[in-house]
Design an enzyme around this catalytic site. Structure first.
Site, PDB file in Angstrom:
ATOM      1  CB  THR A  59      41.324  31.783  22.272  1.00 25.65           C
ATOM      2  OG1 THR A  59      41.487  32.773  21.267  1.00 25.65           O
ATOM      3  CG2 THR A  59      39.883  31.333  22.324  1.00 25.65           C
ATOM      4  NE  ARG A 101      50.500  31.265  26.561  1.00 28.80           N
ATOM      5  CZ  ARG A 101      51.632  31.928  26.625  1.00 28.80           C
ATOM      6  NH1 ARG A 101      52.630  31.544  25.880  1.00 28.80           N
ATOM      7  NH2 ARG A 101      51.775  32.967  27.418  1.00 28.80           N
ATOM      8  CB  ALA A 148      40.200  28.620  41.135  1.00 26.15           C
ATOM      9  NE  ARG A 194      43.204  39.086  27.940  1.00 27.81           N
ATOM     10  CZ  ARG A 194      43.756  39.447  26.783  1.00 27.81           C
ATOM     11  NH1 ARG A 194      43.549  40.658  26.285  1.00 27.81           N
ATOM     12  NH2 ARG A 194      44.533  38.617  26.131  1.00 27.81           N
TER      13      ARG A 194
HETATM   14  C1  LIG Z   1      45.713  45.106  27.430  1.00 23.70           C
HETATM   15  C2  LIG Z   1      46.298  43.972  26.618  1.00 23.70           C
HETATM   16  C3  LIG Z   1      46.783  44.214  25.366  1.00 23.70           C
HETATM   17  C4  LIG Z   1      47.354  43.163  24.607  1.00 23.70           C
HETATM   18  N1  LIG Z   1      47.803  43.432  23.358  1.00 23.70           N
HETATM   19  C5  LIG Z   1      48.356  42.450  22.624  1.00 23.70           C
HETATM   20  C6  LIG Z   1      48.861  42.687  21.298  1.00 23.70           C
HETATM   21  O1  LIG Z   1      48.786  43.794  20.797  1.00 23.70           O
HETATM   22  N2  LIG Z   1      49.375  41.653  20.609  1.00 23.70           N
HETATM   23  C7  LIG Z   1      49.486  40.406  21.154  1.00 23.70           C
HETATM   24  O2  LIG Z   1      49.989  39.494  20.483  1.00 23.70           O
HETATM   25  N3  LIG Z   1      49.005  40.144  22.379  1.00 23.70           N
HETATM   26  C8  LIG Z   1      48.458  41.118  23.122  1.00 23.70           C
HETATM   27  N4  LIG Z   1      47.968  40.840  24.376  1.00 23.70           N
HETATM   28  C9  LIG Z   1      47.991  39.449  24.853  1.00 23.70           C
HETATM   29  C10 LIG Z   1      49.108  39.210  25.894  1.00 23.70           C
HETATM   30  O3  LIG Z   1      50.359  39.509  25.365  1.00 23.70           O
HETATM   31  C11 LIG Z   1      49.066  37.738  26.360  1.00 23.70           C
HETATM   32  O4  LIG Z   1      49.385  36.884  25.288  1.00 23.70           O
HETATM   33  C12 LIG Z   1      47.730  37.315  26.884  1.00 23.70           C
HETATM   34  O5  LIG Z   1      47.215  38.269  27.778  1.00 23.70           O
HETATM   35  C13 LIG Z   1      47.852  35.939  27.562  1.00 23.70           C
HETATM   36  O6  LIG Z   1      48.341  36.104  28.871  1.00 23.70           O
HETATM   37  P1  LIG Z   1      49.675  35.447  29.443  1.00 23.70           P
HETATM   38  O7  LIG Z   1      50.810  35.794  28.590  1.00 23.70           O
HETATM   39  O8  LIG Z   1      49.772  35.835  30.861  1.00 23.70           O
HETATM   40  O9  LIG Z   1      49.497  33.905  29.204  1.00 23.70           O
HETATM   41  P2  LIG Z   1      48.565  32.736  29.722  1.00 23.70           P
HETATM   42  O10 LIG Z   1      48.447  31.867  28.562  1.00 23.70           O
HETATM   43  O11 LIG Z   1      47.288  33.232  30.368  1.00 23.70           O
HETATM   44  O12 LIG Z   1      49.486  32.023  30.769  1.00 23.70           O
HETATM   45  C14 LIG Z   1      49.543  32.351  32.171  1.00 23.70           C
HETATM   46  C15 LIG Z   1      50.969  32.508  32.619  1.00 23.70           C
HETATM   47  O13 LIG Z   1      51.653  31.286  32.399  1.00 23.70           O
HETATM   48  C16 LIG Z   1      53.010  31.566  32.058  1.00 23.70           C
HETATM   49  N5  LIG Z   1      53.270  31.034  30.701  1.00 23.70           N
HETATM   50  C17 LIG Z   1      52.370  30.458  29.869  1.00 23.70           C
HETATM   51  N6  LIG Z   1      52.963  30.030  28.741  1.00 23.70           N
HETATM   52  C18 LIG Z   1      54.258  30.359  28.852  1.00 23.70           C
HETATM   53  C19 LIG Z   1      55.377  30.210  28.013  1.00 23.70           C
HETATM   54  N7  LIG Z   1      55.298  29.621  26.837  1.00 23.70           N
HETATM   55  N8  LIG Z   1      56.557  30.651  28.443  1.00 23.70           N
HETATM   56  C20 LIG Z   1      56.700  31.243  29.650  1.00 23.70           C
HETATM   57  N9  LIG Z   1      55.657  31.439  30.510  1.00 23.70           N
HETATM   58  C21 LIG Z   1      54.458  30.996  30.104  1.00 23.70           C
HETATM   59  C22 LIG Z   1      53.189  33.075  32.080  1.00 23.70           C
HETATM   60  O14 LIG Z   1      53.663  33.435  33.361  1.00 23.70           O
HETATM   61  C23 LIG Z   1      51.770  33.572  31.890  1.00 23.70           C
HETATM   62  O15 LIG Z   1      51.538  34.858  32.433  1.00 23.70           O
HETATM   63  C24 LIG Z   1      47.403  41.847  25.150  1.00 23.70           C
HETATM   64  C25 LIG Z   1      46.914  41.618  26.430  1.00 23.70           C
HETATM   65  C26 LIG Z   1      46.352  42.654  27.178  1.00 23.70           C
HETATM   66  C27 LIG Z   1      45.819  42.348  28.553  1.00 23.70           C
END
Ligand SMILES: Cc1cc2nc3c(=O)[nH]c(=O)nc-3n(C[C@H](O)[C@H](O)[C@H](O)COP(=O)(O)OP(=O)(O)OC[C@H]3O[C@@H](n4cnc5c(N)ncnc54)[C@H](O)[C@@H]3O)c2cc1C
Length: 235
Positions: A87, A90, A181, A191
């Site tokens: 979750t 976003r 997609a 993931r």
């Molecule tokens: C191996 C692993 C370990 C992790 N460990 C931790 C941890 O210890 N603690 C923790 O808090 N999280 C952790 N995370 C979560 C990680 O930091 C991300 O929050 C999570 O994977 C969501 O992915 P995303 O940031 O790509 O965002 P998504 O929500 O999937 O969004 C996709 C893309 O949209 C863009 N985007 C979305 N929202 C914004 C925004 N507000 N500003 C700028 N760009 C945006 C970015 O380019 C982002 O990559 C971990 C993730 C992984 C895979």
């Protein structure tokens, strides 16, 4: 864990192709057949044209067209740890089973209520793990149960939404979520990687298998050309 595709956009590869072709033609794509829309694309057959256009889009980082097709997944029996991880993404819409209303009754089979990590099984600690979880469930029921014999219950019952603070992170939940997609490929970028935890990796692998049946050209190209590489779908 169980994962199923609950609903999805029809002809998703075609939809992505039509959206992409829209960008490079003065014609109105809604007025033309798929064959006409794809006519200038490399390839002999319409299937070849689809594959070559989708490969081109991925290679060039032109990901917008993949945002039109949507898939809704139903997931059964993941831990709240895995739920918290998935979750975080976003660009997806989630419905998560509420522990305010659906905690297993006292005396239920604890094995059915929690996820046991494989490492716990490998270490031969399943009984200890389940006993610990069961204690937390018992305490939860003692707090909400008016007839609980436990003295530490205090003067009143605790509402379930507060008592649930006691439940283990291993507690199973069901979830329904929808994403497009492009987001699905991004989630997989993050993931399906070896540094993600085993449960969210398993969930992602199941989603990708279902996606390959649903949107075969895109997800087969993704698996062959993109998965595990550094050129991720989002910066
Ligand atoms: C191996 C692993 C370990 C992790 N460990 C931790 C941890 O210890 N603690 C923790 O808090 N999280 C952790 N995370 C979560 C990680 O930091 C991300 O929050 C999570 O994977 C969501 O992915 P995303 O940031 O790509 O965002 P998504 O929500 O999937 O969004 C996709 C893309 O949209 C863009 N985007 C979305 N929202 C914004 C925004 N507000 N500003 C700028 N760009 C945006 C970015 O380019 C982002 O990559 C971990 C993730 C992984 C895979």
């Amino acid at each position: 864990m169980k994962v199923a595709l609950l609903a999805s956009t029809n002809d998703p590869d075609e939809l992505a192709c039509k959206a992409a072709r829209n960008d490079y033609t003065t014609e109105y794509v809604a007025d033309r057949s798929f064959e006409e829309v794809m006519e200038p694309v490399d390839g002999e057959t319409v299937e070849e044209k689809k594959a070559s256009l989708i490969a081109q889009l991925m290679e060039r980082g032109h990901y917008g067209p993949f945002e039109h097709p949507n898939a809704t997944f139903a997931v059964k029996g993941i831990s709240r740890v895995c739920m918290a991880q998935i979750t975080r993404h976003r660009h997806a819409s989630f419905d998560v089973q509420s522990l305010r209303y659906t905690v297993p009754e006292r005396g239920s089979d604890i094995r059915e209520a929690v996820v046991v990590p494989p490492s716990v099984e490998e270490a031969g600690l399943v009984d200890e793990f389940l006993e610990g979880c069961e204690r937390q469930f018992d305490l939860y029921h003692d707090l909400i149960d008016e007839d609980s014999p436990k003295k530490y219950r205090g003067d009143g019952v605790t509402p379930p939404e507060d008592a649930r603070f006691l439940l283990p992170m291993a507690t199973k939940v069901n979830m329904v979520f929808t994403l497009n997609a492009r987001s699905l490929m991004h989630v997989a970028d993050m993931r399906a990687a070896a540094d993600a935890q085993w449960e969210v990796r398993e969930l992602t692998d199941r989603m990708l298998e279902l996606a390959e049946d649903w949107m075969p050209v895109t997800f087969e190209t993704y698996r062959e050309e993109m998965l595990g590489r550094k050129n991720r779908l989002a910066p």
